[in-house]
Scaffold this active site. Sequence first.
Site, PDB file in Angstrom:
ATOM      1  N   ASP A 125      22.512  40.247  25.155  1.00  0.00           N
ATOM      2  CA  ASP A 125      22.736  40.577  23.778  1.00  0.00           C
ATOM      3  C   ASP A 125      22.948  42.103  23.765  1.00  0.00           C
ATOM      4  OD1 ASP A 125      23.026  40.151  21.219  1.00  0.00           O
ATOM      5  OD2 ASP A 125      21.217  39.037  20.708  1.00  0.00           O
ATOM      6  N   ASP A 177      26.471  34.770  14.825  1.00  0.00           N
ATOM      7  CA  ASP A 177      25.018  34.165  14.589  1.00  0.00           C
ATOM      8  C   ASP A 177      25.161  33.088  13.382  1.00  0.00           C
ATOM      9  OD1 ASP A 177      23.682  35.533  16.457  1.00  0.00           O
ATOM     10  OD2 ASP A 177      23.086  37.133  14.829  1.00  0.00           O
TER      11      ASP A 177
HETATM   12  C1  GLA Z   1      20.856  38.423  17.990  1.00  0.00           C
HETATM   13  C2  GLA Z   1      21.549  37.258  18.490  1.00  0.00           C
HETATM   14  C3  GLA Z   1      20.891  36.030  18.092  1.00  0.00           C
HETATM   15  C4  GLA Z   1      19.371  36.008  18.692  1.00  0.00           C
HETATM   16  C5  GLA Z   1      18.907  37.197  18.161  1.00  0.00           C
HETATM   17  C6  GLA Z   1      17.474  37.430  18.776  1.00  0.00           C
HETATM   18  O1  GLA Z   1      21.013  38.629  16.622  1.00  0.00           O
HETATM   19  O2  GLA Z   1      23.066  37.426  18.077  1.00  0.00           O
HETATM   20  O3  GLA Z   1      21.595  35.069  18.665  1.00  0.00           O
HETATM   21  O4  GLA Z   1      19.548  36.213  19.954  1.00  0.00           O
HETATM   22  O5  GLA Z   1      19.635  38.542  18.541  1.00  0.00           O
HETATM   23  O6  GLA Z   1      16.892  38.567  18.381  1.00  0.00           O
END
Ligand code: GLA
Length: 704
Positions: free
Chosen positions: A442, A506
């Site tokens: 990420d 997300d």
């Molecule tokens: C980001 C990612 C999510 C998740 C969160 C965790 O927003 O896009 O899918 O993994 O971080 O903190």
Amino acid sequence: MLEIASEQRYLANGGVGLLIDLTSGDPVVVHWGADLGSPVPDAGAFTDAVARSSFDLPVRPSIAPQSSRGWLGRPAVRGSRDGHAFSPLFVLAQVSGGDADLHLQLEDESTGLRLQVAIELTPSGLLLTTSTLTNVGDTSYLVGGIDAALPIPDQAVEALDTTGRWAREKHPQRRRIDQGLWVRGGRHGRTGHDATAVLAAGTAGFGWGTGEVWAVHLGWSGDSETFLERLRSGQGVLGGGELLQPGEIVLAPGESLTTPTLYAAYSAAGLDGISARFHDWMRARPHHPSTPRPVVLNTWEAVYFDHRLQPLLELADTAAELGVERFVLDDGWFTHRRHDRAGLGDWTVDAGVWPQGLGPLIDHVHGLGMQFGLWVEPEMINSDSDLARAHPDWISGPGGRQPLEWRNQQVLDIANPEAAAHILGALDALLTEYRIDYFKWDQNRDQPELGSAGRASSHDQTLAIYALLDELHVRHPGLEIESCSSGGARVDLGILQRTERLWASDSNDALERQTIQRWTELLVPPELVGAHVGPTVSHTSGRVHAISFRVLTAMLGSFGIEWDVRTATADDRRVLTEGIAFYKRYRGLLHSGRMVRLDSPDPTLQTTGVVSVDRSQAVFIAASLASGAAEIPPRLRLRGLDPARTYRVELGLPIEPHSGSERAAVPWLQTGLTTSGAALQHIGVPMPMLFPEHALVLTVEAIA
Ligand code: GLA
């Protein structure tokens, strides 16, 4: 100086042609588009008129446009030696290559610069170009930017690109092409939620299946610019290059800078043809994932930071029962990470939350026959972390002050080799201690002020990320990595050269996802696009969707679940299980075939198909995005099939919930439909009435 074998070059591959006139010493692109066949025309014959009140010679678009050649648009090479040597006049010195590649070396003695341009036209018809600028002078040269550009013809009158924001990535925007410069820039220190998947120009009204289209994409995960420029002369170009901060790149004598790859695609038949060029090229890469894309369960929207072993073991059990093949433990497992305000940088397992380490969960997951994946965010650092306390100087920034925080975090300066080595060591230790098959990698913030030791470092930071990913792949063959960035803020072909999946958004809201995935997959083939069945009530929108709509939307990508399925009703589990079985049965086709998006007369009906390369099989998913204007929904006119073959069309999965009344149904739902590819395209499949925000799936099989 000039050792030019011939005065023009013609590259052709995959139905695309590129004609370059070298006569003037400037690589003038006379044609980029359909293959011209043979005989190859004389490029010089297509020289346009000299405009009134203008330079006294014809000005023509070059792959590296230059002011010195009369180009009044954005010049390809920008920079200076302390204000001098600001306008090179590059002259071709060497040329080499074959039928589908070209290597040009351009020199300018007066500015002490050499520009090498490499062009490759791949079997899929995708054109790849990179440039290397070398300082052959004896003082340092400050680089402002280096682009590549390709001409678009007069009949390209409409532009399309994508933009977006968090949880709403890759939305198209369309405009008429007028005179002027349209630049899609990103200063995010990452690709960005609003990054354009492709910047396209096409003939009037071009659609998914119609019109001529020219498009570019820059394969770069840092700051970038892609642009479309139409000059007052009427000449137009599409181009792109890295966006450099002032003073970011200074070439000492003898040093070089190579640009990211600019990818350029031409289609004679709409945006589907653009996709096909990108998808075919990606699928031909030796490192393209070749195993069936596993069904994923990701824990984020299931448990968030609530990491307790027992519930996670139960979640893994339920996942395995449903047919899940990869279990991914998301954020929350490492030291100090009880919430999103601390811990980034401390990549050891939190002893308080995981007293026995991750071993019991990982063993359990593997024992159930699933792969194990782990979330990491290696490029980041929380101020509240042991790493920041030990190395406050490892925070990337302009120098002399702390940059603004974003999600309570800063970027780790991995352009600093010590910080990079530390992170590599930490990730390597995890992969060595535990059997981890997969990283969800990420990157959760923009940083327009990336800096290392007080100097702008977006370029170096991006290369350092690439080096980290590459090194992990070398050390741990078989490891797969997902590129995530607050959802889909890192979707580009730079990162995808070293990752095996991307997280598109997300938002797990199926309605939002219909658009996000459709436009992400303009560039990226669906097997790389993570798509999850989220909770019944969407966590990012509050919308409630039937399980069938969520399943059929996730079917259009690399299928997964992100939901506490322990709480799913028996009915939901049944539909999910059937959906997973369907995915497993058809993923070979879904992840290798040609994507077909129907140009529906009703924008509320969105149909996405995948047709096998031999056209013997297809799957079409039709989604009702809202209630349509017409009482009877338009028929699905299935494109991409063989008109001469006979096909059997059936409903792939039951319509759930059915929209009720008998009148809503159509006869073929009971019997199936057997007819020719021509009839399917020109008459079309009658559509049953769907509730809004519901979908159906059709299977199409050729009959021997
Ligand atoms: C980001 C990612 C999510 C998740 C969160 C965790 O927003 O896009 O899918 O993994 O971080 O903190």
